[in-house]
Design a protein around this motif. Structure first.
Motif, PDB file in Angstrom:
ATOM      1  N   SER A   8       0.820  -1.202   0.000  1.00 32.60           N
ATOM      2  CA  SER A   8       0.000   0.000   0.000  1.00 32.60           C
ATOM      3  C   SER A   8       0.861   1.262   0.000  1.00 32.60           C
ATOM      4  O   SER A   8       0.343   2.359  -0.052  1.00 32.60           O
ATOM      5  N   VAL A   9       2.168   1.096   0.078  1.00 23.63           N
ATOM      6  CA  VAL A   9       3.090   2.238   0.108  1.00 23.63           C
ATOM      7  C   VAL A   9       3.736   2.367  -1.267  1.00 23.63           C
ATOM      8  O   VAL A   9       4.487   1.493  -1.686  1.00 23.63           O
ATOM      9  N   PRO A  10       3.451   3.460  -1.986  1.00 34.21           N
ATOM     10  CA  PRO A  10       4.004   3.611  -3.326  1.00 34.21           C
ATOM     11  C   PRO A  10       5.497   3.938  -3.312  1.00 34.21           C
ATOM     12  O   PRO A  10       6.018   4.457  -2.326  1.00 34.21           O
ATOM     13  N   SER A  11       6.130   3.650  -4.402  1.00 39.58           N
ATOM     14  CA  SER A  11       7.533   4.008  -4.562  1.00 39.58           C
ATOM     15  C   SER A  11       7.650   5.520  -4.767  1.00 39.58           C
ATOM     16  O   SER A  11       6.830   6.123  -5.452  1.00 39.58           O
ATOM     17  N   PRO A  12       8.680   6.130  -4.207  1.00 39.99           N
ATOM     18  CA  PRO A  12       8.899   7.561  -4.427  1.00 39.99           C
ATOM     19  C   PRO A  12       9.590   7.862  -5.766  1.00 39.99           C
ATOM     20  O   PRO A  12       9.863   9.020  -6.074  1.00 39.99           O
ATOM     21  N   CYS A  13       9.849   6.844  -6.558  1.00 38.52           N
ATOM     22  CA  CYS A  13      10.546   7.031  -7.833  1.00 38.52           C
ATOM     23  C   CYS A  13       9.776   7.988  -8.739  1.00 38.52           C
ATOM     24  O   CYS A  13       8.562   7.872  -8.908  1.00 38.52           O
ATOM     25  N   ILE A  14      10.504   8.949  -9.323  1.00 32.63           N
ATOM     26  CA  ILE A  14       9.902   9.886 -10.276  1.00 32.63           C
ATOM     27  C   ILE A  14      10.590   9.777 -11.639  1.00 32.63           C
ATOM     28  O   ILE A  14      10.510  10.686 -12.456  1.00 32.63           O
ATOM     29  N   SER A  15      11.282   8.684 -11.858  1.00 33.21           N
ATOM     30  CA  SER A  15      11.958   8.395 -13.130  1.00 33.21           C
ATOM     31  C   SER A  15      13.034   9.417 -13.495  1.00 33.21           C
ATOM     32  O   SER A  15      13.245   9.735 -14.657  1.00 33.21           O
ATOM     33  N   VAL A  16      13.700   9.926 -12.475  1.00 35.49           N
ATOM     34  CA  VAL A  16      14.883  10.778 -12.658  1.00 35.49           C
ATOM     35  C   VAL A  16      15.989  10.049 -11.907  1.00 35.49           C
ATOM     36  O   VAL A  16      16.315  10.386 -10.781  1.00 35.49           O
ATOM     37  N   CYS A  17      16.510   9.016 -12.526  1.00 31.56           N
ATOM     38  CA  CYS A  17      17.416   8.097 -11.843  1.00 31.56           C
ATOM     39  C   CYS A  17      18.873   8.466 -12.108  1.00 31.56           C
ATOM     40  O   CYS A  17      19.446   8.086 -13.121  1.00 31.56           O
ATOM     41  N   LYS A  18      19.432   9.221 -11.185  1.00 36.65           N
ATOM     42  CA  LYS A  18      20.832   9.630 -11.276  1.00 36.65           C
ATOM     43  C   LYS A  18      21.378   9.709  -9.862  1.00 36.65           C
ATOM     44  O   LYS A  18      20.905  10.501  -9.057  1.00 36.65           O
ATOM     45  N   MET A  19      22.354   8.869  -9.580  1.00 38.33           N
ATOM     46  CA  MET A  19      22.920   8.843  -8.238  1.00 38.33           C
ATOM     47  C   MET A  19      23.941   9.955  -8.067  1.00 38.33           C
ATOM     48  O   MET A  19      24.799  10.168  -8.916  1.00 38.33           O
ATOM     49  N   ASP A  20      23.825  10.675  -6.964  1.00 39.92           N
ATOM     50  CA  ASP A  20      24.778  11.717  -6.610  1.00 39.92           C
ATOM     51  C   ASP A  20      25.896  11.069  -5.798  1.00 39.92           C
ATOM     52  O   ASP A  20      25.635  10.450  -4.754  1.00 39.92           O
ATOM     53  N   THR A  21      27.119  11.196  -6.263  1.00 38.42           N
ATOM     54  CA  THR A  21      28.234  10.508  -5.605  1.00 38.42           C
ATOM     55  C   THR A  21      28.552  11.093  -4.234  1.00 38.42           C
ATOM     56  O   THR A  21      28.999  10.372  -3.344  1.00 38.42           O
ATOM     57  N   ARG A  22      28.337  12.385  -4.049  1.00 40.43           N
ATOM     58  CA  ARG A  22      28.658  12.987  -2.747  1.00 40.43           C
ATOM     59  C   ARG A  22      27.692  12.544  -1.655  1.00 40.43           C
ATOM     60  O   ARG A  22      28.109  12.221  -0.559  1.00 40.43           O
ATOM     61  N   SER A  23      26.407  12.561  -1.956  1.00 42.28           N
ATOM     62  CA  SER A  23      25.412  12.228  -0.935  1.00 42.28           C
ATOM     63  C   SER A  23      25.073  10.740  -0.898  1.00 42.28           C
ATOM     64  O   SER A  23      24.664  10.223   0.137  1.00 42.28           O
ATOM     65  N   TRP A  25      22.620   9.615  -2.700  1.00 42.50           N
ATOM     66  CA  TRP A  25      21.182   9.600  -2.917  1.00 42.50           C
ATOM     67  C   TRP A  25      20.868   9.760  -4.402  1.00 42.50           C
ATOM     68  O   TRP A  25      21.592  10.441  -5.128  1.00 42.50           O
ATOM     69  N   CYS A  26      19.760   9.180  -4.814  1.00 42.70           N
ATOM     70  CA  CYS A  26      19.255   9.414  -6.164  1.00 42.70           C
ATOM     71  C   CYS A  26      18.761  10.853  -6.227  1.00 42.70           C
ATOM     72  O   CYS A  26      18.044  11.314  -5.339  1.00 42.70           O
ATOM     73  N   GLU A  27      19.138  11.583  -7.266  1.00 47.85           N
ATOM     74  CA  GLU A  27      18.732  12.976  -7.388  1.00 47.85           C
ATOM     75  C   GLU A  27      17.230  13.135  -7.623  1.00 47.85           C
ATOM     76  O   GLU A  27      16.678  14.199  -7.391  1.00 47.85           O
ATOM     77  N   GLY A  28      16.574  12.076  -8.066  1.00 44.44           N
ATOM     78  CA  GLY A  28      15.136  12.144  -8.292  1.00 44.44           C
ATOM     79  C   GLY A  28      14.325  11.852  -7.046  1.00 44.44           C
ATOM     80  O   GLY A  28      13.510  12.654  -6.615  1.00 44.44           O
ATOM     81  N   CYS A  29      14.574  10.695  -6.438  1.00 48.66           N
ATOM     82  CA  CYS A  29      13.727  10.250  -5.321  1.00 48.66           C
ATOM     83  C   CYS A  29      14.392  10.376  -3.952  1.00 48.66           C
ATOM     84  O   CYS A  29      13.744  10.153  -2.935  1.00 48.66           O
ATOM     85  N   ASP A  34      20.793   1.165  -1.883  1.00 50.66           N
ATOM     86  CA  ASP A  34      20.284   0.013  -1.136  1.00 50.66           C
ATOM     87  C   ASP A  34      18.772   0.101  -0.949  1.00 50.66           C
ATOM     88  O   ASP A  34      18.071  -0.909  -1.028  1.00 50.66           O
ATOM     89  N   GLU A  35      18.258   1.307  -0.696  1.00 57.59           N
ATOM     90  CA  GLU A  35      16.817   1.488  -0.548  1.00 57.59           C
ATOM     91  C   GLU A  35      16.099   1.228  -1.873  1.00 57.59           C
ATOM     92  O   GLU A  35      15.023   0.626  -1.897  1.00 57.59           O
ATOM     93  N   ILE A  36      16.692   1.685  -2.960  1.00 54.65           N
ATOM     94  CA  ILE A  36      16.101   1.451  -4.280  1.00 54.65           C
ATOM     95  C   ILE A  36      16.080  -0.045  -4.591  1.00 54.65           C
ATOM     96  O   ILE A  36      15.054  -0.608  -4.983  1.00 54.65           O
ATOM     97  N   ALA A  37      17.211  -0.694  -4.398  1.00 53.62           N
ATOM     98  CA  ALA A  37      17.327  -2.118  -4.724  1.00 53.62           C
ATOM     99  C   ALA A  37      16.428  -2.982  -3.845  1.00 53.62           C
ATOM    100  O   ALA A  37      15.888  -3.992  -4.307  1.00 53.62           O
ATOM    101  N   GLY A  38      16.246  -2.585  -2.602  1.00 49.68           N
ATOM    102  CA  GLY A  38      15.468  -3.400  -1.682  1.00 49.68           C
ATOM    103  C   GLY A  38      13.997  -3.054  -1.594  1.00 49.68           C
ATOM    104  O   GLY A  38      13.247  -3.708  -0.867  1.00 49.68           O
ATOM    105  N   TRP A  39      13.562  -2.030  -2.319  1.00 54.12           N
ATOM    106  CA  TRP A  39      12.190  -1.539  -2.183  1.00 54.12           C
ATOM    107  C   TRP A  39      11.153  -2.636  -2.367  1.00 54.12           C
ATOM    108  O   TRP A  39      10.181  -2.725  -1.614  1.00 54.12           O
TER     109      TRP A  39
END
Length: 69
Positions: A8-23, A25-29, A34-39
């Motif tokens: 019942s919990v939707p994915s926060p993905c907004i189809s802007v999939c680009k990982m920021d190396t400093r943080s 985190w995905c710049e989109g969601c 690990d959170e993306i892969a395990g969702w």
């Protein structure tokens, strides 16, 4: 045969999939890799905890990007 329950919990993905190396985190969601892969295997409680982190991450990310200009 029983059908798997849909989350019942939707994915926060907004189809802007680009990982920021400093943080890390995905710049989109704003999720980690690990959170993306395990969702798909996370329970709803875990997904809600991730969702709660996202606004704070977005704020920190935007501030980090703003200071890099």
């Amino acid at each position: 045969m029983s059908r798997p329950m849909m989350s019942s919990v939707p994915s926060p993905c907004i189809s802007v999939c680009k990982m920021d190396t400093r943080s890390g985190w995905c710049e989109g969601c704003m999720r980690t890799i690990d959170e993306i892969a395990g969702w798909s295997v996370m329970d709803d409680e875990h997904k809600r905890r991730v969702w709660q982190l996202l606004p704070q991450r977005r704020e920190a990310f935007d501030a980090m990007k703003g200071s890099a200009r």
